[in-house]
Design an enzyme around this catalytic site. Structure first.
Site, PDB file in Angstrom:
ATOM      1  N   ARG A 106      10.515  82.995  -9.455  1.00  9.52           N
ATOM      2  CA  ARG A 106       9.393  83.867  -9.817  1.00  9.52           C
ATOM      3  C   ARG A 106       8.159  83.074 -10.276  1.00  9.52           C
ATOM      4  NH1 ARG A 106      12.854  86.510  -7.804  1.00  9.52           N
ATOM      5  NH2 ARG A 106      13.587  88.563  -8.462  1.00  9.52           N
ATOM      6  N   GLU A 132       9.378  88.791 -17.206  1.00  7.53           N
ATOM      7  CA  GLU A 132       9.065  88.587 -15.789  1.00  7.53           C
ATOM      8  C   GLU A 132       7.776  89.322 -15.441  1.00  7.53           C
ATOM      9  OE1 GLU A 132       9.355  90.096 -12.074  1.00  7.53           O
ATOM     10  OE2 GLU A 132      11.470  89.557 -11.906  1.00  7.53           O
ATOM     11  N   CYS A 192      11.771  94.423 -12.539  1.00  3.41           N
ATOM     12  CA  CYS A 192      12.540  93.878 -13.659  1.00  3.41           C
ATOM     13  C   CYS A 192      11.595  93.379 -14.749  1.00  3.41           C
ATOM     14  CB  CYS A 192      13.420  92.737 -13.178  1.00  3.41           C
ATOM     15  SG  CYS A 192      14.814  93.326 -12.200  1.00  3.41           S
TER      16      CYS A 192
HETATM   17  N1  EPU Z   1      24.124  94.994 -14.475  1.00  2.00           N
HETATM   18  C1  EPU Z   1      24.721  95.699 -15.491  1.00  2.00           C
HETATM   19  N2  EPU Z   1      24.004  96.707 -16.069  1.00  2.00           N
HETATM   20  C2  EPU Z   1      22.758  97.042 -15.669  1.00  2.00           C
HETATM   21  C3  EPU Z   1      22.160  96.303 -14.632  1.00  2.00           C
HETATM   22  C4  EPU Z   1      22.872  95.277 -14.035  1.00  2.00           C
HETATM   23  O1  EPU Z   1      25.854  95.422 -15.896  1.00  2.00           O
HETATM   24  O2  EPU Z   1      22.176  97.969 -16.231  1.00  2.00           O
HETATM   25  C5  EPU Z   1      24.920  93.935 -13.831  1.00  2.00           C
HETATM   26  C6  EPU Z   1      25.240  94.322 -12.376  1.00  2.00           C
HETATM   27  O3  EPU Z   1      26.401  95.107 -12.313  1.00  2.00           O
HETATM   28  C7  EPU Z   1      25.437  92.975 -11.717  1.00  2.00           C
HETATM   29  C8  EPU Z   1      24.461  92.064 -12.508  1.00  2.00           C
HETATM   30  O4  EPU Z   1      24.144  92.739 -13.711  1.00  2.00           O
HETATM   31  O5  EPU Z   1      26.725  92.501 -11.930  1.00  2.00           O
HETATM   32  C9  EPU Z   1      23.171  91.759 -11.734  1.00  2.00           C
HETATM   33  O6  EPU Z   1      22.516  92.999 -11.441  1.00  2.00           O
HETATM   34  P1  EPU Z   1      21.760  93.232 -10.058  1.00  2.00           P
HETATM   35  O7  EPU Z   1      22.698  92.961  -8.941  1.00  2.00           O
HETATM   36  O8  EPU Z   1      21.111  94.555 -10.138  1.00  2.00           O
HETATM   37  O9  EPU Z   1      20.693  92.095  -9.962  1.00  2.00           O
HETATM   38  P2  EPU Z   1      19.669  91.577 -11.052  1.00  2.00           P
HETATM   39  O10 EPU Z   1      20.006  90.157 -11.344  1.00  2.00           O
HETATM   40  O11 EPU Z   1      19.575  92.498 -12.208  1.00  2.00           O
HETATM   41  C10 EPU Z   1      17.927  90.592  -9.402  1.00  2.00           C
HETATM   42  C11 EPU Z   1      16.433  90.521  -9.450  1.00  2.00           C
HETATM   43  C12 EPU Z   1      15.840  91.769  -8.817  1.00  2.00           C
HETATM   44  C13 EPU Z   1      16.353  91.910  -7.394  1.00  2.00           C
HETATM   45  C14 EPU Z   1      17.879  91.989  -7.434  1.00  2.00           C
HETATM   46  C15 EPU Z   1      18.502  92.072  -6.058  1.00  2.00           C
HETATM   47  C16 EPU Z   1      15.653  89.306 -11.411  1.00  2.00           C
HETATM   48  C17 EPU Z   1      15.183  89.412 -12.817  1.00  2.00           C
HETATM   49  N3  EPU Z   1      15.997  90.449 -10.819  1.00  2.00           N
HETATM   50  O12 EPU Z   1      18.316  91.662 -10.245  1.00  2.00           O
HETATM   51  O13 EPU Z   1      14.433  91.594  -8.787  1.00  2.00           O
HETATM   52  O14 EPU Z   1      15.815  93.072  -6.788  1.00  2.00           O
HETATM   53  O15 EPU Z   1      18.395  90.795  -8.073  1.00  2.00           O
HETATM   54  O16 EPU Z   1      18.484  90.819  -5.462  1.00  2.00           O
HETATM   55  O17 EPU Z   1      15.698  88.198 -10.866  1.00  2.00           O
HETATM   56  C18 EPU Z   1      12.325  91.968  -9.834  1.00  2.00           C
HETATM   57  O18 EPU Z   1      12.106  90.773  -9.670  1.00  2.00           O
HETATM   58  O19 EPU Z   1      11.477  92.747 -10.331  1.00  2.00           O
HETATM   59  C19 EPU Z   1      13.619  92.494  -9.450  1.00  2.00           C
HETATM   60  C20 EPU Z   1      13.968  93.750  -9.678  1.00  2.00           C
END
Ligand code: EPU
Length: 297
Positions: free
Chosen positions: A167, A290, A219
């Site tokens: 990012r 972020e 996010c």
């Molecule tokens: N999780 C929870 N509770 C929640 C949300 C997530 O337990 O309320 C757990 C999920 O079950 C999973 C883990 O956290 O095991 C990761 O969650 P997710 O797969 O939704 O991915 P993320 O790491 O939260 C990242 C990026 C997103 C992107 C997604 C998909 C960041 C900060 N976020 O989310 O990007 O869309 O992967 O690749 O890097 C953004 O940059 O604005 C953004 C939304």
């Protein structure tokens, strides 16, 4: 031509979180060369420059803000510049909506950015923060980036003149501000049906796990580590669905702050501070923002 100026633009109507007060002015560049006037205009107006793009990653403060917005009012159609057997180099203007670019790529069978399906920003903003999702990052596809900077005016940056990270995008030797006007992307060829199927899958995953139809800025926090995603930490710390006034951490995904209708920035900042403190105490992680706070401190 010069930059057109409009007084008192509202941040809440220009950001996807629908928050924020009024800026001093909005400058509109109708053509790239108008940007040569930018440093002088900002100096005369007396505010700090803020480029919103489509306002999809911005948390704007309430009240009268000492900032000057810049809108890019020029764009060309995406175009393939040269082709090799397995790859192509294309150009796309910064003001092009990201969904338009993704659709264009899918139609022509160019792969590399399907993961960004459903991100509502503009190409310039996506580059300036190295937007990424589902393993794809726009930074990995950058061939050259065209910017305006006060030091060098309008010029192209080659791969060794900029750096990308999680990012983040940085212009290596120019410390001042810069405006992305156009980019050249290098993408691979793949079958159109395969790309479009990937896009459909990513959109479906996004819709199932993220509040895509709510007012949000994506996010809020960066993931402090790959195996410690902010969403999971916030969820475990009890912030999923936590509401303060008109703002809340989403019931669907705890790392999305949503405006439920009549939210205020002050409420957003209070929720953010509460979450950072609790996660630090409970898990020892410092949650870094972020979303871009506007104006930044
Ligand atoms: N999780 C929870 N509770 C929640 C949300 C997530 O337990 O309320 C757990 C999920 O079950 C999973 C883990 O956290 O095991 C990761 O969650 P997710 O797969 O939704 O991915 P993320 O790491 O939260 C990242 C990026 C997103 C992107 C997604 C998909 C960041 C900060 N976020 O989310 O990007 O869309 O992967 O690749 O890097 C953004 O940059 O604005 C953004 C939304």
């Amino acid at each position: 031509m010069t930059l057109k100026a409009y007084p008192g633009p509202s941040l809440s109507s220009r950001t996807t979180l629908r928050l924020g007060g009024k800026a001093m002015a909005e400058l509109v560049a109708e053509q790239e060369s108008d940007l040569e006037h930018l440093p002088d205009r900002i100096l005369r107006l007396g505010g700090k420059l803020q480029i919103l793009g489509r306002g999809s990653n911005i948390l704007a403060k309430d009240g009268e803000l000492p900032i000057v917005l810049l809108k890019l009012g020029f764009k060309e159609e995406p175009k393939v510049l040269f082709e090799e057997e397995k790859s192509i180099v294309m150009h796309v203007s910064a003001a092009t909506p990201l969904p338009r670019l993704i659709y264009w790529l899918g139609k022509r069978g160019f792969t590399g950015l399907e993961g960004l399906s459903g991100i509502p920003g503009q190409v310039g903003g996506a580059v300036a923060m190295n937007a990424g999702s589902f393993g794809d990052e726009i930074g990995d596809t950058l061939h050259r980036v065209r910017i305006f900077s006060p030091e060098k005016g309008i010029h192209w940056l080659t791969g060794d003149e900029f750096s990308t990270g999680y990012r983040s995008f940085r212009v290596n030797a120019e410390p001042g501000f810069f405006v992305v006007t156009k980019v050249e992307l290098k993408l691979q060829r793949a079958r159109q049906e395969i790309i479009q199927e990937k896009m459909r899958l990513h959109m479906a995953r996004k819709k199932a796990s993220q509040p895509v139809s709510s007012w949000s800025a994506g996010c809020v926090f960066k993931n402090p580590q790959a195996d410690a995603p902010a969403g999971m930490l916030l969820d475990k710390a009890g912030f999923k669905g936590k509401q303060l006034g008109g703002m809340a951490f989403s019931e669907m995904h705890a790392n999305f702050l949503v405006n439920t209708g009549a939210g205020a920035s002050a409420e957003a900042f209070e929720l953010i501070a509460m979450a950072q403190e609790k996660v630090q105490k409970q898990f020892g992680y410092n949650l870094e923002m972020e979303v871009k706070v506007c104006p930044c401190n």
